[in-house]
Design an enzyme around this catalytic site. Structure first.
Site, mmCIF file in Angstrom:
data_model
loop_
_atom_site.group_PDB
_atom_site.id
_atom_site.type_symbol
_atom_site.label_atom_id
_atom_site.label_comp_id
_atom_site.label_asym_id
_atom_site.label_seq_id
_atom_site.Cartn_x
_atom_site.Cartn_y
_atom_site.Cartn_z
ATOM 1 N N TYR A 1 -15.658 35.140 32.003
ATOM 2 C CA TYR A 1 -15.632 35.285 32.922
ATOM 3 C C TYR A 1 -14.452 34.203 33.589
ATOM 4 O O TYR A 1 -13.883 34.516 34.517
ATOM 5 C CB TYR A 1 -16.350 35.204 34.430
ATOM 6 C CG TYR A 1 -16.622 35.977 35.515
ATOM 7 C CD1 TYR A 1 -15.980 37.453 35.618
ATOM 8 C CD2 TYR A 1 -16.946 35.340 36.283
ATOM 9 C CE1 TYR A 1 -15.455 37.999 36.949
ATOM 10 C CE2 TYR A 1 -16.794 35.910 38.289
ATOM 11 C CZ TYR A 1 -16.188 37.842 37.578
ATOM 12 O OH TYR A 1 -16.412 38.037 39.361
ATOM 13 N N ILE B 1 -21.401 46.937 38.765
ATOM 14 C CA ILE B 1 -20.844 48.556 38.806
ATOM 15 C C ILE B 1 -19.850 48.731 38.079
ATOM 16 O O ILE B 1 -18.913 47.929 38.013
ATOM 17 C CB ILE B 1 -20.008 48.822 40.508
ATOM 18 C CG1 ILE B 1 -21.651 48.690 41.277
ATOM 19 C CG2 ILE B 1 -19.800 49.822 40.406
ATOM 20 C CD1 ILE B 1 -21.664 48.598 42.837
ATOM 21 N N LYS C 1 -14.338 32.855 42.979
ATOM 22 C CA LYS C 1 -15.117 33.877 43.614
ATOM 23 C C LYS C 1 -16.131 33.045 44.526
ATOM 24 O O LYS C 1 -16.215 33.032 46.051
ATOM 25 C CB LYS C 1 -15.912 34.347 42.509
ATOM 26 C CG LYS C 1 -15.301 36.180 42.394
ATOM 27 C CD LYS C 1 -15.294 36.722 42.943
ATOM 28 C CE LYS C 1 -14.607 37.958 41.464
ATOM 29 N NZ LYS C 1 -13.302 38.979 43.285
#
Length: 263
Positions: free
Chosen positions: A163, A199, A170
């Site tokens: 990431y 998702i 974030k």
């Protein structure tokens, strides 16, 4: 008993930024807003994205459909100028954009360049601040600002392999949400973030090992079903509705309860 209209968005006007295709989380939000009666303004990144986004904008009968590349000077201001000219006000906006160069996303944080880090922070975080500033004068009777961020919880508070620098970015976005909620609250402008689970979206495909991450969510989440774009849309619709008029400054999870489970 009379039927309640508490959750209607009829008469409200909202801006949705970040729809890339019909798998986008922002699209789940736009559908929910439309179903509840809101009038929408929708942006698309460029000509390449237009062929995917335009049919969706037409499906929800978007009355404003404009290009928005956050790296192009003046384009964001032009979006809000058009909203002011056509509507004269804005009731809510959804910010669902994020970007990091591939080498920074897949590489180590300590190897990221100042330029790459700044770019990720500008597009993924500070753009929300810029939108809030432009929205503020159009929300003289109050409004709702929502940022959607995939893996916000998982990537901002836990270390996610592959990431890269997006985790710290974030975390900054979550902090920005709280600070803006405090600053804009007296004007009855609410600011919230939705932290979605694993998702599958186009953006998620850029994360190495995402399928393994999704499998981990499915195995450990208390609720036996992964969250979907429509689940996020339902929460977003609530947050921009008058029912949520005192809900602000929160990071709201739509992840089947994964955030409460120990790694």
């Amino acid at each position: 008993m009379a039927q309640s209209n508490l959750f209607s968005l009829a008469g409200k006007k909202g801006l949705v930024v970040g729809i890339a295709n019909d798998q986008s989380i922002a699209w789940g939000c736009a559908k929910a807003f439309h179903q509840m009666g809101a009038e929408l303004a929708i942006t698309y990144l460029n000509e390449k994205a237009d062929r995917f986004v335009r049919p969706l904008a037409e499906e929800v009968k978007s009355s404003i459909y404009v290009p928005l590349d956050l790296l192009k000077e003046g384009e964001l201001e032009a979006v809000f100028a058009q909203i002011k000219e056509k509507w004269g006000r804005l009731d809510f906006l959804v910010h669902a954009v994020a970007f990091a160069a591939r080498e920074d996303l897949h590489g180590r944080l300590v190897d990221s360049s100042a330029k790459g880090f700044s770019l990720a922070m500008d597009i993924s975080c500070h753009s929300f601040v810029r939108m809030a500033k432009l929205a503020e004068p159009l929300m003289d009777k109050g409004g709702s600002l929502v940022t959607l961020s995939k893996l916000t919880y998982y990537g901002s508070q836990k270390v996610v392999l592959n990431y890269g620098l997006m985790g710290p970015v974030k975390a900054a976005l979550e902090s920005v949400t709280k600070y803006m909620a405090a600053e804009l609250g007296q004007k009855k402008i609410r600011v919230n973030a939705i932290s979605a689970g694993a998702i599958a979206t186009r953006a998620a495909s850029g994360i190495s090992g995402f399928s393994d991450l999704q499998k981990n969510y499915a195995e450990k989440s208390p609720y036996p079903e992964l969250s979907s774009q429509d689940d996020v849309g339902a929460l977003a619709a609530y947050l921009v509705s008058d029912v949520a008029k005192t809900v602000t400054g929160g990071i709201h999870y739509v992840d089947a309860g994964f955030n409460v489970v120990a790694p």
